[in-house]
Design a protein around this motif. Structure first.
Motif, mmCIF file in Angstrom:
data_model
loop_
_atom_site.group_PDB
_atom_site.id
_atom_site.type_symbol
_atom_site.label_atom_id
_atom_site.label_comp_id
_atom_site.label_asym_id
_atom_site.label_seq_id
_atom_site.Cartn_x
_atom_site.Cartn_y
_atom_site.Cartn_z
ATOM 1 N N VAL A 141 -7.226 -6.102 3.615
ATOM 2 C CA VAL A 141 -6.394 -7.216 4.067
ATOM 3 C C VAL A 141 -5.232 -6.697 4.907
ATOM 4 O O VAL A 141 -4.860 -7.292 5.916
ATOM 5 C CB VAL A 141 -5.884 -8.043 2.862
ATOM 6 N N ASP A 164 0.827 -1.205 0.000
ATOM 7 C CA ASP A 164 0.000 0.000 0.000
ATOM 8 C C ASP A 164 0.866 1.263 0.000
ATOM 9 O O ASP A 164 0.494 2.279 -0.589
ATOM 10 C CB ASP A 164 -0.934 0.018 1.219
ATOM 11 N N ASP A 200 -5.944 2.780 0.087
ATOM 12 C CA ASP A 200 -4.612 2.172 -0.028
ATOM 13 C C ASP A 200 -3.599 3.119 -0.678
ATOM 14 O O ASP A 200 -2.393 2.914 -0.552
ATOM 15 C CB ASP A 200 -4.651 0.915 -0.911
ATOM 16 N N ASP A 237 -5.014 -3.970 -1.791
ATOM 17 C CA ASP A 237 -5.589 -5.241 -1.354
ATOM 18 C C ASP A 237 -6.837 -5.046 -0.496
ATOM 19 O O ASP A 237 -7.261 -5.946 0.206
ATOM 20 C CB ASP A 237 -4.546 -6.069 -0.608
#
Length: 153
Positions: A109, A89, A135, A106
């Motif tokens: 997560v 990220d 992110d 993602d």
């Protein structure tokens, strides 16, 4: 309800890399939020609660903002606790800063520092940087977005 968001400045090699990617001038390399009787932040060991004194003696900027739904913000903060750190990220945020292009991360997560703060604020009804993937939000972009929204502490 008023919430304080903390920004700290480079003290590590990784922090200096983040600062360099964010552009000229001294930019923050880390973001955290005062909530749940501590400082919530994404560190290399994941999203954790640090003591309120964790940044005493460090260069910081604190922005106070109104969060319309503090209960939902706190629920999101609790949900994110112990989420692994999102190294990729950080790269996504840097690429967005450099190229202006977004890359989907993602999701939930993993989280990096500014992503976690953005997710908490968004859950509380303060949609910072609308249209930008959480992110891909860097500490400097988050600081720039929050400055016009600052209220007296």
């Amino acid at each position: 309800m008023k919430v304080n968001v903390l920004f700290s400045y480079p003290e590590t090699v990784f922090g200096r890399i983040i600062d360099a990617v964010e552009g000229p001038g001294a930019d923050p390399s880390h973001a955290a939020i005062f909530m749940l009787d501590g400082i919530l932040e994404a560190l290399d060991n994941g999203f954790v609660k640090s003591p309120l004194t964790a940044y005493d003696g460090h260069k910081t900027t604190i922005i106070t903002v109104d969060v319309p739904d503090i209960d939902d913000a706190e629920l999101e903060a609790k949900r994110l606790l112990n989420t692994p750190y999102g190294w990729i990220d950080c790269i996504n945020g840097g690429l967005r800063e450099i190229t202006g292009q977004q890359i989907p991360g993602d999701g939930e997560v993993t989280v990096n520092c500014s992503e976690a703060v953005a997710r908490i604020l968004r859950a509380g009804g303060l949609d910072v940087l609308p249209g930008v993937y959480a992110d891909g939000i860097t500490p400097a972009a988050l600081l720039d977005a929050l400055q016009p929204l600052a209220v007296a502490a």
